[in-house]
Scaffold this motif. Structure first.
Motif, PDB file in Angstrom:
ATOM      1  N   ILE A  38      28.037  45.825  35.516  1.00 35.41           N
ATOM      2  CA  ILE A  38      27.499  45.683  36.873  1.00 35.41           C
ATOM      3  C   ILE A  38      27.310  44.207  37.226  1.00 35.41           C
ATOM      4  N   GLY A  39      26.759  43.433  36.297  1.00 36.13           N
ATOM      5  CA  GLY A  39      26.555  42.003  36.550  1.00 36.13           C
ATOM      6  C   GLY A  39      27.854  41.246  36.705  1.00 36.13           C
ATOM      7  N   SER A  40      28.862  41.624  35.927  1.00 32.25           N
ATOM      8  CA  SER A  40      30.135  40.920  36.029  1.00 32.25           C
ATOM      9  C   SER A  40      30.840  41.228  37.348  1.00 32.25           C
ATOM     10  N   VAL A  41      30.737  42.454  37.818  1.00 30.80           N
ATOM     11  CA  VAL A  41      31.328  42.789  39.120  1.00 30.80           C
ATOM     12  C   VAL A  41      30.633  42.004  40.228  1.00 30.80           C
ATOM     13  N   ALA A  42      29.322  41.858  40.126  1.00 32.21           N
ATOM     14  CA  ALA A  42      28.588  41.061  41.114  1.00 32.21           C
ATOM     15  C   ALA A  42      29.002  39.599  41.048  1.00 32.21           C
ATOM     16  N   ALA A  43      29.219  39.078  39.850  1.00 36.74           N
ATOM     17  CA  ALA A  43      29.641  37.682  39.702  1.00 36.74           C
ATOM     18  C   ALA A  43      31.039  37.468  40.257  1.00 36.74           C
ATOM     19  N   ILE A  44      31.924  38.426  40.017  1.00 38.62           N
ATOM     20  CA  ILE A  44      33.281  38.312  40.553  1.00 38.62           C
ATOM     21  C   ILE A  44      33.252  38.350  42.073  1.00 38.62           C
ATOM     22  N   GLY A  45      32.389  39.166  42.625  1.00 40.56           N
ATOM     23  CA  GLY A  45      32.291  39.286  44.075  1.00 40.56           C
ATOM     24  C   GLY A  45      31.613  38.117  44.758  1.00 40.56           C
ATOM     25  N   SER A  46      30.993  37.220  43.981  1.00 46.44           N
ATOM     26  CA  SER A  46      30.282  36.093  44.586  1.00 46.44           C
ATOM     27  C   SER A  46      31.240  35.087  45.210  1.00 46.44           C
ATOM     28  N   GLY A  47      32.448  34.975  44.669  1.00 49.25           N
ATOM     29  CA  GLY A  47      33.464  34.132  45.267  1.00 49.25           C
ATOM     30  C   GLY A  47      33.361  32.651  44.992  1.00 49.25           C
ATOM     31  N   THR A  48      32.597  32.224  43.987  1.00 51.13           N
ATOM     32  CA  THR A  48      32.537  30.806  43.637  1.00 51.13           C
ATOM     33  C   THR A  48      33.234  30.580  42.299  1.00 51.13           C
ATOM     34  N   GLY A  49      33.800  29.416  42.116  1.00 54.48           N
ATOM     35  CA  GLY A  49      34.679  29.062  41.004  1.00 54.48           C
ATOM     36  C   GLY A  49      34.303  29.544  39.625  1.00 54.48           C
ATOM     37  N   ILE A  50      33.397  28.865  38.957  1.00 53.42           N
ATOM     38  CA  ILE A  50      33.087  29.152  37.560  1.00 53.42           C
ATOM     39  C   ILE A  50      32.388  30.493  37.406  1.00 53.42           C
ATOM     40  N   THR A  51      31.682  30.927  38.424  1.00 49.72           N
ATOM     41  CA  THR A  51      31.005  32.212  38.373  1.00 49.72           C
ATOM     42  C   THR A  51      32.016  33.357  38.316  1.00 49.72           C
ATOM     43  N   VAL A  52      33.103  33.224  39.052  1.00 49.63           N
ATOM     44  CA  VAL A  52      34.148  34.259  39.038  1.00 49.63           C
ATOM     45  C   VAL A  52      34.814  34.315  37.665  1.00 49.63           C
ATOM     46  N   VAL A  53      35.087  33.175  37.087  1.00 50.49           N
ATOM     47  CA  VAL A  53      35.693  33.132  35.752  1.00 50.49           C
ATOM     48  C   VAL A  53      34.756  33.760  34.726  1.00 50.49           C
ATOM     49  N   GLY A  54      33.493  33.393  34.768  1.00 49.91           N
ATOM     50  CA  GLY A  54      32.511  33.994  33.868  1.00 49.91           C
ATOM     51  C   GLY A  54      32.371  35.489  34.078  1.00 49.91           C
ATOM     52  N   GLY A  55      32.465  35.914  35.323  1.00 50.18           N
ATOM     53  CA  GLY A  55      32.405  37.339  35.626  1.00 50.18           C
ATOM     54  C   GLY A  55      33.570  38.096  35.016  1.00 50.18           C
ATOM     55  N   TRP A  56      34.773  37.519  35.091  1.00 50.24           N
ATOM     56  CA  TRP A  56      35.938  38.171  34.498  1.00 50.24           C
ATOM     57  C   TRP A  56      35.822  38.235  32.980  1.00 50.24           C
ATOM     58  N   VAL A  57      35.325  37.165  32.374  1.00 52.21           N
ATOM     59  CA  VAL A  57      35.139  37.164  30.918  1.00 52.21           C
ATOM     60  C   VAL A  57      34.131  38.235  30.518  1.00 52.21           C
ATOM     61  N   ALA A  58      33.014  38.303  31.223  1.00 50.52           N
ATOM     62  CA  ALA A  58      31.995  39.309  30.924  1.00 50.52           C
ATOM     63  C   ALA A  58      32.522  40.718  31.152  1.00 50.52           C
ATOM     64  N   LEU A  59      33.336  40.898  32.198  1.00 50.66           N
ATOM     65  CA  LEU A  59      33.912  42.210  32.486  1.00 50.66           C
ATOM     66  C   LEU A  59      34.843  42.659  31.365  1.00 50.66           C
ATOM     67  N   VAL A  60      35.705  41.776  30.922  1.00 51.44           N
ATOM     68  CA  VAL A  60      36.640  42.124  29.841  1.00 51.44           C
ATOM     69  C   VAL A  60      35.879  42.444  28.562  1.00 51.44           C
ATOM     70  N   LEU A  61      34.881  41.634  28.229  1.00 52.09           N
ATOM     71  CA  LEU A  61      34.094  41.883  27.018  1.00 52.09           C
ATOM     72  C   LEU A  61      33.327  43.198  27.100  1.00 52.09           C
ATOM     73  N   ALA A  62      32.728  43.481  28.257  1.00 56.68           N
ATOM     74  CA  ALA A  62      31.979  44.719  28.420  1.00 56.68           C
ATOM     75  C   ALA A  62      32.883  45.931  28.282  1.00 56.68           C
ATOM     76  N   LEU A  63      34.070  45.871  28.873  1.00 54.70           N
ATOM     77  CA  LEU A  63      35.005  46.989  28.759  1.00 54.70           C
ATOM     78  C   LEU A  63      35.526  47.136  27.336  1.00 54.70           C
ATOM     79  N   LEU A  64      35.785  46.015  26.673  1.00 59.56           N
ATOM     80  CA  LEU A  64      36.285  46.046  25.305  1.00 59.56           C
ATOM     81  C   LEU A  64      35.258  46.650  24.350  1.00 59.56           C
ATOM     82  N   VAL A  65      34.045  46.140  24.390  1.00 57.24           N
ATOM     83  CA  VAL A  65      32.999  46.633  23.490  1.00 57.24           C
ATOM     84  C   VAL A  65      32.650  48.083  23.816  1.00 57.24           C
TER      85      VAL A  65
END
Length: 85
Positions: A38-65
Motif C-alpha cells: 500500500i505504501g509503495s503504491v502511494a509513493a509511486i503515485g506521488s509523482g516525484t523522482g526518488i520517491t517513485v524509484v523507492g516506491g517501485w523498489v518497495a513494491l517489487v520487494l513486497a511482492l517478492l517476499v
C-alpha cells in the motif's frame, strides 16, 4: 518512536519464528508486506523522482517476499501438514 520499535520487534520475532519453521511468523510478515504494498503504491503515485524509484523498489520487494511466503515449500515447512521424509 515506541510504536515503530514495537513493530520492528514483532517483525524480528516473526522472522526468527519462520527460520525455525514455525507458522506463527507468517501472519505478521504477510501483514507487513501488505502495508509495504500500500505504501509503495502511494509513493509511486506521488509523482516525484526518488520517491517513485523507492516506491517501485518497495513494491517489487513486497511482492517478492509475499509471494515467497506463499510457495508450497515454505507453507510445508511452516505448517504441521508438511510431510516427514
Amino acid at each position: 518512536m515506541l510504536f515503530l520499535l514495537g513493530v520492528a520487534w514483532v517483525l524480528v520475532v516473526s522472522c526468527r519464528a519462520l527460520l525455525r519453521g514455525r507458522r506463527s511468523g507468517r501472519g505478521p510478515v504477510v501483514t507487513w508486506q501488505l502495508f509495504q504494498l500500500i505504501g509503495s503504491v502511494a509513493a509511486i503515485g506521488s509523482g516525484t523522482g526518488i520517491t517513485v524509484v523507492g516506491g517501485w523498489v518497495a513494491l517489487v520487494l513486497a511482492l517478492l517476499v509475499g509471494g515467497l511466503l506463499m510457495t508450497p515449500s515454505v507453507v510445508a515447512v511452516t505448517s504441521a501438514t508438511g510431510s516427514e521424509d
